[in-house]
Design an enzyme around this catalytic site. Structure first.
Site, PDB file in Angstrom:
ATOM      1  N   HIS A  54      23.396  -6.363  22.693  1.00 48.56           N
ATOM      2  CA  HIS A  54      22.919  -6.000  23.860  1.00 48.56           C
ATOM      3  C   HIS A  54      21.624  -6.981  24.143  1.00 48.56           C
ATOM      4  O   HIS A  54      21.405  -6.804  25.216  1.00 48.56           O
ATOM      5  CB  HIS A  54      22.239  -4.449  23.886  1.00 48.56           C
ATOM      6  CG  HIS A  54      21.204  -4.187  22.832  1.00 48.56           C
ATOM      7  ND1 HIS A  54      21.462  -3.761  21.532  1.00 48.56           N
ATOM      8  CD2 HIS A  54      19.828  -4.412  23.097  1.00 48.56           C
ATOM      9  CE1 HIS A  54      20.162  -3.707  21.017  1.00 48.56           C
ATOM     10  NE2 HIS A  54      19.000  -3.871  21.952  1.00 48.56           N
TER      11      HIS A  54
ATOM     12  N   ASP B  68      26.924  -4.543  16.861  1.00 48.60           N
ATOM     13  CA  ASP B  68      25.904  -4.882  18.111  1.00 48.60           C
ATOM     14  C   ASP B  68      25.377  -6.167  17.468  1.00 48.60           C
ATOM     15  O   ASP B  68      24.258  -6.331  17.191  1.00 48.60           O
ATOM     16  CB  ASP B  68      24.829  -3.880  18.022  1.00 48.60           C
ATOM     17  CG  ASP B  68      24.077  -4.168  19.583  1.00 48.60           C
ATOM     18  OD1 ASP B  68      24.215  -5.156  20.185  1.00 48.60           O
ATOM     19  OD2 ASP B  68      23.321  -3.294  19.837  1.00 48.60           O
TER      20      ASP B  68
ATOM     21  N   SER C  47      14.950  -5.117  18.531  1.00 50.10           N
ATOM     22  CA  SER C  47      16.282  -5.274  18.682  1.00 50.10           C
ATOM     23  C   SER C  47      16.714  -6.657  18.117  1.00 50.10           C
ATOM     24  O   SER C  47      16.328  -7.462  18.734  1.00 50.10           O
ATOM     25  CB  SER C  47      16.888  -5.008  20.026  1.00 50.10           C
ATOM     26  OG  SER C  47      16.821  -3.561  20.336  1.00 50.10           O
TER      27      SER C  47
END
Length: 714
Positions: free
Chosen positions: A84, A220, A649
């Site tokens: 992402h 991810d 992230s």
């Protein structure tokens, strides 16, 4: 580079917090945290984590494109981050014919690696404390405007002094609500190329349904490579550039993790608000976040309707939709978690004790009115906060909300200049037009704009609408659909083509009467508007909040001993830690998930839970190679109790030896209040197991050449 001697400020070291709470500066770990981490399993010295004069772990951690974290995993500049986090770049490089978001991509060699238009990584060089220097320039007699001006001037001097003639990017940042200041030195590399990404069905498996949830089964991750000139210096994109040889890259462990294993995360957490007063929490829960949630959902619903009908539109809006949906679920989770935890009430009790201390004779002059001022400010701004969040979601999700005003005002300025100045301004104008209209579907934008105007003019009315918007609302009986249709049909700003047509035959006097410009400019002016009274109230609040933080630290009433996150490099530490048993998870301990559990979620053709046929075939054959756990399963995700937030992230999860075991990508919804208050029982970080990452690259994608350049530790 200057040699810097590490030192430690007493205010940060007096009261160590619990081992798993806090986002800590690396320069303080020797005094603050190192002994705690050693007890938990750390085998590195503080010098091996953060060193100025020698390579250390910090040299392998980069800020990725300003909003995420990534890590160097090879001596040839290979970068690992979240799927992402690379989403925008992958979408930009994709087309209907070559849809890398949908199908994945793996460069067969260096020549096949692809450069997106705008992507950079930022290496952290060093930091230092400049609190005394900056605070010596201010005094209590200054207004907030005077104080901020003096601070800004000194910050600019510090940044210039440490940039070494532009070689480095230097940022001075406030901490503890402006009670301390530190500068950070960075080096930016702009030639960053896509190396590989799994298909969206892997990288985003579970979609919005599983977002912020556990058990999780999401791959991810994505991979990039940093390039430099022949001397290893930053350089604009060139075919002559070579892979960067970083000062340090992370070894990758395929041993796996177990309950209570030490876990350390380094990264760039974006923002926390753990010093936020009770009134601010209450305002968010009751006014700001509900408006954000409703406004975001209004935009998402329109986007999804068009994306479901057209694959090209889906690709154009994939990143915007994903970002909107992520924050939509986050804000709703924050409402639920903060309400359930009674966080505002807990803070109120703390503030009542502080207020009693503040009004003792010795403290009253500085702190006596702090709580009253703060509470008065929040009471006066509740309606404004709700209004502003409805309006901000309109501007965020509807291009016609902000673009006509931004572009229109730029064009008005452009046409006032002489030819030489216009030539200087034109590249920026063209770049803005390309950025806005490059991935733009006018029918979708028209419908979002109308829907958001309908919502905003109802929900923002209690605070007060712009006069022209209020008039249009009355004329159109609260439904802007017909007006927006008319405005788009007549507007200069409707499409890229209409903008280009205007530039070929410009009539600058028409801009101010353009129907989209009129509405957009009214909204933009309203968003920025602040009365003299509002400015005064905001200044009084800033002073009170700064003194609240100073007073809480002075009185030792607050257990928080670290500054809020603000996109500067931090370290958090904890351990691999399970949540209570969950029947939805097939794992023996609820701290990891398996490919078997993932396949149980599989729904052929489903937008969120589909899986590639090859992955299913490999799983059926139990073809896991060297990446299987010793107990035979293929691991997917695992849990730690590290303290992280957005911006982390892509952060590396490291074991006690500094080896990469996973990539952080999410938190659990039960602890959604974590940005405001740390919950030692519920707080979890959800990570991609590095063994699943390597399995996807090697066994699924057949890109073993990428594995071969990593340092694999068995």
């Amino acid at each position: 580079m200057k040699k810097i001697i590490l030192f430690f400020t007493m205010c940060l070291v007096a009261f160590p917090a619990k081992a798993d709470e806090g986002m800590w500066f690396l320069m303080f770990i020797e005094r603050l945290n190192h002994r705690d981490m050693e007890k938990m399993g750390l085998q590195l010295t503080s010098e091996e984590i953060y060193s100025i004069n020698n390579h250390s772990l910090k040299d392998a951690i980069v800020q990725f494109n300003g909003g995420c974290t990534a890590e160097m995993v090879s001596k040839e500049g290979l970068v690992l981050t979240n799927h992402h986090c690379g989403y925008d770049a992958i979408a930009e490089l994709s087309s209907e014919e070559q849809n890398y978001l949908k199908n994945g991509f793996w460069a067969k060699d260096r020549s096949a690696e692809m450069k997106p238009k705008s992507l950079f990584v930022r290496f952290f060089v060093r930091m230092d404390d400049v609190s005394k220097r900056i605070l010596s320039k201010v005094n209590d007699k200054m207004t907030e405007a005077e104080r901020n001006k003096a601070i800004q001037q000194e910050m600019s001097l510090i940044e210039k002094e440490n940039s070494e003639g532009g070689k480095y990017t230097v940022s001075v940042r406030p901490f503890f609500q402006g009670n301390e200041y530190y500068y950070f030195v960075y080096q930016d590399y702009k030639d960053v190329r896509l190396v590989g990404t799994p298909p969206e069905s892997v990288g985003k498996f579970g979609g919005d349904t599983d977002n912020w949830e556990w058990p999780r089964h999401t791959g991810d991750f994505s991979m990039f490579r940093v390039y430099a000139d022949a001397n290893g210096n930053p350089a604009e994109y060139s075919k002559e550039n070579v892979p960067l040889q970083p000062k340090h890259h992370l070894p990758v462990s395929i041993k796996g993790v177990q309950e209570n294993d030490f876990a350390m995360i380094l990264g760039y957490p974006g923002r926390t608000n753990r010093w936020m007063p009770a009134g601010g929490i209450e305002q968010n829960v009751k006014f700001a976040y509900p408006a954000w949630v409703e406004g975001a959902k209004t935009g998402m619903d329109v986007m999804k309707r068009y994306m479901d009908k057209d694959e090209a539109v889906k690709l154009e809006y994939a990143s915007k939709y994903a970002s909107t949906a992520n924050y939509w679920k986050n804000r709703q989770g924050m409402i639920d978690a903060l309400t359930k935890a009674g966080t505002a009430q807990t803070k109120s009790k703390e503030e009542a004790k502080f207020n009693a201390w503040a009004n003792k004779k010795a403290n009253k002059a500085k702190y006596g009115t702090v709580i009253a001022t703060i509470n008065k400010y929040y009471a006066e701004t509740n309606l404004k906060t709700s209004h502003d969040n409805y309006l901000s979601q309109l501007m965020r999700t509807a291009a016609y909300g902000g673009v006509p005003a931004n572009l229109g005002n730029s064009l008005i300025a452009y046409f006032k200049e002489n030819d030489a100045k216009r030539q200087e301004m034109l590249p920026r104008l063209n770049a803005y037009v390309e950025n806005v209209y490059g991935k733009f579907h006018a029918p979708l934008e028209k419908d979002i704009f109308a829907a958001q105007l309908n919502l905003y003019t109802v929900k923002g009315a209690a605070y007060g609408l712009p006069e022209a918007i209020s008039k249009l609302k009355a004329e159109n009986k609260g439904d802007f659909t017909a007006y927006v249709n008319m405005a788009v049909a007549k507007s200069i700003f409707a499409t890229k083509e209409s903008v280009m047509a205007f530039m070929k035959d410009p009539k600058p006097e028409n801009i101010v009467n353009d129907p989209l410009y009129v509405v957009s400019n009214e909204l933009a002016v309203k968003m920025r508007a602040r009365s003299v009274e509002q400015i005064k109230a905001a200044d009084d609040f800033e002073i009170a909040f700064r003194n609240l933080v100073a007073g809480l630290r002075e009185s030792k009433m607050n257990s928080i001993k670290y500054p809020d996150a603000n996109s500067t490099l931090r370290l958090s530490y904890g351990k691999v830690r399970a949540l209570p048993a969950d029947k939805r998870n097939d794992a023996q301990i609820n701290n990891y998930t398996t490919m078997t559990g993932m396949v149980k979620k599989y729904k052929a053709g489903d937008q969120e839970f589909d899986l590639p046929a090859r992955l299913l075939e490999l799983h059926a054959a139990k073809d896991y190679g060297q990446y299987a756990d010793k107990n035979g399963y293929m691991p997917i995700n695992f849990l730690t109790d590290n303290d992280i937030t957005g911006g982390n992230s892509g952060s590396p999860v490291l074991n006690g030896k500094g080896e990469l075991t996973g990539i952080a990508f999410d938190g659990n919804i039960e602890a959604m209040a974590g940005d405001v208050i740390f919950d030692a029982e519920l707080q979890r970080t959800i990570n991609v197991d590095i063994r699943y990452v390597l399995w996807i690259i090697d066994k699924y994608a057949g890109a073993k050449h990428i594995i071969d350049e990593m340092t694999i530790v068995k």
